[in-house]
Design a protein around this motif. Structure first.
Motif, PDB file in Angstrom:
ATOM      1  N   ASN A  13       0.798  -1.219   0.000  1.00  0.00           N
ATOM      2  CA  ASN A  13       0.000   0.000   0.000  1.00  0.00           C
ATOM      3  C   ASN A  13       0.836   1.278   0.000  1.00  0.00           C
ATOM      4  O   ASN A  13       0.480   2.247  -0.683  1.00  0.00           O
ATOM      5  CB  ASN A  13      -0.965  -0.003   1.192  1.00  0.00           C
ATOM      6  CG  ASN A  13      -2.049  -1.054   1.041  1.00  0.00           C
ATOM      7  OD1 ASN A  13      -2.700  -1.139   0.006  1.00  0.00           O
ATOM      8  ND2 ASN A  13      -2.245  -1.854   2.082  1.00  0.00           N
TER       9      ASN A  13
ATOM     10  N   ILE B  94       0.311   4.325  -2.817  1.00  0.00           N
ATOM     11  CA  ILE B  94       0.026   5.711  -2.431  1.00  0.00           C
ATOM     12  C   ILE B  94       1.124   6.633  -2.949  1.00  0.00           C
ATOM     13  O   ILE B  94       0.855   7.729  -3.470  1.00  0.00           O
ATOM     14  CB  ILE B  94      -0.132   5.808  -0.901  1.00  0.00           C
ATOM     15  CG1 ILE B  94      -1.382   5.033  -0.454  1.00  0.00           C
ATOM     16  CG2 ILE B  94      -0.220   7.270  -0.455  1.00  0.00           C
ATOM     17  CD1 ILE B  94      -1.481   4.844   1.037  1.00  0.00           C
TER      18      ILE B  94
ATOM     19  N   VAL C 237       3.631   7.061   6.385  1.00  0.00           N
ATOM     20  CA  VAL C 237       2.811   6.080   5.676  1.00  0.00           C
ATOM     21  C   VAL C 237       3.506   4.731   5.811  1.00  0.00           C
ATOM     22  O   VAL C 237       4.520   4.471   5.158  1.00  0.00           O
ATOM     23  CB  VAL C 237       2.634   6.455   4.187  1.00  0.00           C
ATOM     24  CG1 VAL C 237       1.737   5.428   3.492  1.00  0.00           C
ATOM     25  CG2 VAL C 237       2.036   7.861   4.054  1.00  0.00           C
TER      26      VAL C 237
ATOM     27  N   ASN D  39       3.090   0.236   6.585  1.00  0.00           N
ATOM     28  CA  ASN D  39       2.167  -0.899   6.521  1.00  0.00           C
ATOM     29  C   ASN D  39       2.432  -1.947   7.599  1.00  0.00           C
ATOM     30  O   ASN D  39       1.790  -2.992   7.636  1.00  0.00           O
ATOM     31  CB  ASN D  39       2.203  -1.566   5.139  1.00  0.00           C
ATOM     32  CG  ASN D  39       3.514  -2.284   4.854  1.00  0.00           C
ATOM     33  OD1 ASN D  39       4.490  -2.149   5.587  1.00  0.00           O
ATOM     34  ND2 ASN D  39       3.532  -3.054   3.781  1.00  0.00           N
TER      35      ASN D  39
ATOM     36  N   THR E 179      -1.435   1.728   6.771  1.00  0.00           N
ATOM     37  CA  THR E 179      -2.140   1.128   5.637  1.00  0.00           C
ATOM     38  C   THR E 179      -2.481  -0.337   5.875  1.00  0.00           C
ATOM     39  O   THR E 179      -3.332  -0.895   5.210  1.00  0.00           O
ATOM     40  CB  THR E 179      -1.279   1.207   4.365  1.00  0.00           C
ATOM     41  OG1 THR E 179      -0.210   0.271   4.444  1.00  0.00           O
ATOM     42  CG2 THR E 179      -0.748   2.618   4.156  1.00  0.00           C
TER      43      THR E 179
ATOM     44  N   ILE F 209      -6.337   1.949   6.960  1.00  0.00           N
ATOM     45  CA  ILE F 209      -7.038   1.552   5.748  1.00  0.00           C
ATOM     46  C   ILE F 209      -7.647   0.169   5.933  1.00  0.00           C
ATOM     47  O   ILE F 209      -7.001  -0.742   6.450  1.00  0.00           O
ATOM     48  CB  ILE F 209      -6.090   1.543   4.533  1.00  0.00           C
ATOM     49  CG1 ILE F 209      -5.517   2.950   4.302  1.00  0.00           C
ATOM     50  CG2 ILE F 209      -6.814   1.061   3.284  1.00  0.00           C
ATOM     51  CD1 ILE F 209      -4.520   3.021   3.158  1.00  0.00           C
TER      52      ILE F 209
ATOM     53  N   TYR G 192      -7.901  -1.553  -0.641  1.00  0.00           N
ATOM     54  CA  TYR G 192      -6.466  -1.350  -0.529  1.00  0.00           C
ATOM     55  C   TYR G 192      -5.897  -0.683  -1.782  1.00  0.00           C
ATOM     56  O   TYR G 192      -6.121  -1.157  -2.901  1.00  0.00           O
ATOM     57  CB  TYR G 192      -5.750  -2.676  -0.320  1.00  0.00           C
ATOM     58  CG  TYR G 192      -5.706  -3.145   1.112  1.00  0.00           C
ATOM     59  CD1 TYR G 192      -5.601  -2.239   2.164  1.00  0.00           C
ATOM     60  CD2 TYR G 192      -5.738  -4.500   1.422  1.00  0.00           C
ATOM     61  CE1 TYR G 192      -5.547  -2.664   3.475  1.00  0.00           C
ATOM     62  CE2 TYR G 192      -5.677  -4.945   2.730  1.00  0.00           C
ATOM     63  CZ  TYR G 192      -5.585  -4.015   3.765  1.00  0.00           C
ATOM     64  OH  TYR G 192      -5.526  -4.443   5.069  1.00  0.00           O
TER      65      TYR G 192
ATOM     66  N   VAL H  67      -7.768   7.688  -0.620  1.00  0.00           N
ATOM     67  CA  VAL H  67      -6.961   7.838   0.587  1.00  0.00           C
ATOM     68  C   VAL H  67      -6.250   9.188   0.587  1.00  0.00           C
ATOM     69  O   VAL H  67      -6.239   9.903   1.597  1.00  0.00           O
ATOM     70  CB  VAL H  67      -5.943   6.682   0.703  1.00  0.00           C
ATOM     71  CG1 VAL H  67      -4.888   6.994   1.766  1.00  0.00           C
ATOM     72  CG2 VAL H  67      -6.652   5.372   1.030  1.00  0.00           C
TER      73      VAL H  67
END
Length: 711
Positions: free
Chosen positions: A364, A368, A417, A419, A437, A478, A503, A702
């Motif tokens: 993810n 992004i 950001v 994951n 994420t 997310i 996602y 997002v």
């Protein structure tokens, strides 16, 4: 000789049966088990009463309301009829011979005799304790067996306790043992001791819903300790040895607990006033042993000069941190991070990305980033790697995880950001926006939903506590579907904003062209004219060699696979990074491809015609392609029952048959059209449940929400 085992109980339903049974099973049978119900409101006493119905040695004393462990133990002593007393907490257990070993070696003139304590995570660890056939008995200073100032592990003469009116404190929630222990130390300078009588203190599996007393806040610990001190100090004021011991313990508490509390500084005024009362009773003998900085702190406390004390304590913390920082390079970087970088202004256009702890450019965060760098180049993008340079379009700034540059950008960036979880020591500033994420739809249990963590060296309770502390920092999380949203909120104890867009990493599954897919095949070295079977199993938490090392054995018969399928297919293997380095495909280069190190698994989805998996969440994402999925679940009973547990019934809810042998997998691949037809309706239902939010625009949605940016 009869022993009265006293067990206060308050809300320990997950542990109390094991506790009582370990006492019932003692090789010394002549015991009474006095269970004092301290106002439990869970099922604890239901379980105790069931055991009591079958064992007349269990006596239950019910208190009208919760009064604390000190009061409960005092009540237990009043009801005791045995010649000796032994105290057990209701979430702990004792070894089969714990009491017999002590009874066999106690003399009439012995006031106490002590065993030892070990901490265990599960009952299985008790079996690792080996007792000597002939227990080793030593004589030690009584103070040395009470290093933690708790009464467990020790057998006490009831006559000794009653004649000297030895009792537990009743005016504190914590530290009630101290009154009892100090009295024993003052009256009995030496005692017999043996390691061969073992008391096992159990780690709790859930420190969120069912915390132990150690999880109490520093604020509560401080107030309780000060109340204990002020209650006991007058008792020992004229006893030089005990007054000295009391004050030495106070200074240890000040250093280890109060100074840590001062880093938080909640409700400081009240705590400071109580501390001033306490330190005005501190003996000159202990005061003069302190270093000059601590002496100045004590004087400021005694004079209630809070302003001066705060300045001194800041210097104290600075010197402590600086002293730690010179011991190794890691500590120096953390020192600079906390003391320098955290005080710099936050850059509103800085964004830090990290995927799987810096192991790759994927998932993810990648999706992004690729949306943002094309449409919003005004931001400064920083990618975290694990020491290996990542191939990333537009060449953003890269920093090695835990390098000084990493700490600099983590402290100064407005946006994170990630994951996966961040380490605790990386602090989130108030201005920072943390977008978590995550990385899959949960099939295996997560966070608070895991009963017992199987990973080596991992304490279940601490794991859950750390998990929820981390998730409380997430501003956004997310979610790919409603099913995941419900689990995330519960398992992560997540109360901030869920982004229910699907996602971003799955956008490519809706956007990729055939020419793009052919390019990926060429990049991976796979013949474009061959179909691809992707084997992507999960890893097994319990298949470990040691902490940080996991075992793996490929459960596919590669010779048979190649013989039956190689005319039409090639086999691509994508293993979890924890076991990927154990895969050896020597001799199968023309048929089997190890792409475990391939950055983006979404690209492997795109090139594959069939997915073979087990309990990995990859099949949720793969279903977006509406291509066949086969489930090779050769160890299903073991996995769902003994490892981590599953959220739903895989035997009835997945859109494909469960295959138990390598031969069944081959047969299913050869007859894939029949399976597709047979499971079409179930696949459609599965897709609707888990993929209906996906539309190829998750990254855009997002970015609009988190960054306030339009396309």
């Amino acid at each position: 000789m009869k022993v009265s085992v006293i067990v206060p109980v308050f809300n320990t339903e997950d542990y109390v049966k094991d506790c009582i049974k370990s006492i019932q099973d003692q090789s010394h049978y002549d015991i009474e088990i006095i269970v004092v119900d301290d106002g439990s409101v869970d099922k604890s006493m239901v379980y105790v009463k069931e055991l009591a119905n079958e064992d007349p040695r269990i006596k239950i004393v019910e208190l009208s309301e919760q009064s604390g462990v000190g009061y409960a133990r005092n009540v237990g002593i009043e009801h005791a009829a045995g010649a000796y007393l032994y105290f057990v907490d209701s979430d702990d257990v004792i070894h089969h011979h714990a009491i017999k070993t002590l009874i066999d070696h106690v003399d009439e003139n012995d006031a106490i005799i002590s065993g030892s304590i070990s901490t265990i995570r599960s009952l299985d660890e008790m079996d690792q304790f080996v007792q000597n056939e002939v227990p080793k008995i030593k004589v030690r200073k009584t103070s040395s067996i009470y290093t933690s100032r708790t009464v467990q592990k020790v057998l006490y003469s009831r006559t000794f306790v009653e004649d000297n009116d030895i009792k537990f404190l009743e005016n504190t929630k914590m530290y009630s043992d101290y009154a009892f222990v100090y009295d024993v130390i003052s009256l009995q300078p030496y005692t017999k001791y043996t390691r061969d009588s073992r008391y096992f203190r159990r780690k709790r599996n859930d420190l969120i819903q069912n915390p132990n007393i150690e999880e109490t806040s520093y604020y509560e610990k401080c107030l309780n300790y000060f109340d204990m001190y002020l209650t006991l100090e007058p008792r020992y004021r004229e006893n030089d040895a005990m007054k000295y011991r009391l004050d030495v313990d106070l200074m240890n508490f000040y250093r280890k607990t109060f100074l840590n509390y001062m880093r938080e500084q909640d409700d400081f005024d009240q705590v400071f006033r109580r501390l001033s009362e306490v330190f005005n009773q501190l003996s000159h003998r202990v005061y003069k042993k302190q270093n000059p900085l601590v002496k100045r702190e004590i004087k400021a406390i005694q004079e209630l000069n809070q302003y001066r004390f705060v300045k001194l304590i800041r210097s104290h913390h600075l010197l402590s941190d600086l002293k730690r920082s010179v011991t190794k390079r890691t500590n120096l970087k953390k020192f600079i991070y906390n003391r320098v970088f955290q005080r710099m202004s936050v850059k509103p256009d800085y964004i830090v990305f990290e995927s799987f702890m810096g192991k790759g450019y994927s998932c993810n965060p990648k999706a992004i980033y690729e949306y943002m760098y094309k449409l919003h180049p005004e931001y400064k993008f920083i990618w975290v790697n694990n020491g290996n340079h990542l191939s990333i379009p537009d060449n953003p700034k890269q920093v090695k995880r835990y390098s000084l540059a990493y700490y600099y950008y983590m402290a100064r960036s407005k946006y994170w950001v990630f994951n996966t979880r961040l380490p605790k020591h990386v602090k989130k500033r108030d201005e920072t926006v943390y977008l978590q994420t995550w990385h899959g739809t949960p099939l295996k249990r997560l966070g608070l939903d895991i009963e017992e963590v199987q990973m080596p060296g991992t304490d279940t309770g601490r794991y859950k506590k750390n998990f929820t502390q981390e998730s409380s920092r997430w501003d956004y999380l997310i979610s790919p579907n409603q099913y995941s949203s419900e689990i995330f909120k519960r398992a992560f104890d997540f109360n901030n904003q869920l982004l229910e867009f699907g996602y971003p990493r799955n956008d490519i599954l809706y956007q990729a062209s055939q020419s793009y897919i052919d390019q990926i095949k060429k990049k991976a070295g796979i013949p474009v004219n061959k179909k691809v079977v992707l084997y992507a199993p999960t890893w097994r938490d319990n298949q470990f060699i040691e902490k940080g090392k996991y075992s793996f054995e490929l459960p596919l018969n590669l010779d048979h696979f190649r013989e039956e399928l190689s005319d039409e297919y090639v086999l691509v293997l994508r293993l979890h990074y924890l076991v990927a380095n154990q895969l050896d495909l020597t001799g199968y280069e023309d048929f089997a491809y190890d792409l475990s190190a391939f950055d983006d698994i979404a690209e492997l989805y795109l090139i594959s015609d069939i997915l073979v998996t087990d309990y990995s969440s990859v099949f949720f994402d793969y279903a977006n392609l509406k291509r066949p999925i086969l489930f090779y679940t050769y160890d299903l009973d073991d996995y769902k029952g003994k490892i981590r547990g599953l959220y739903f019934d895989i035997e009835s809810e997945v859109p494909s048959p469960l295959l138990m042998t390598s031969e069944e997998v081959i047969d299913a691949i050869q007859n894939i059209e029949d399976i597709n037809e047979r499971y079409q309706a179930k696949y459609d239902e599965f897709y609707q449940r888990f993929c209906s939010w996906e539309d190829g625009e998750a990254a855009e949605n997002v970015v609009k929400t988190v960054f306030g940016k339009e396309a």
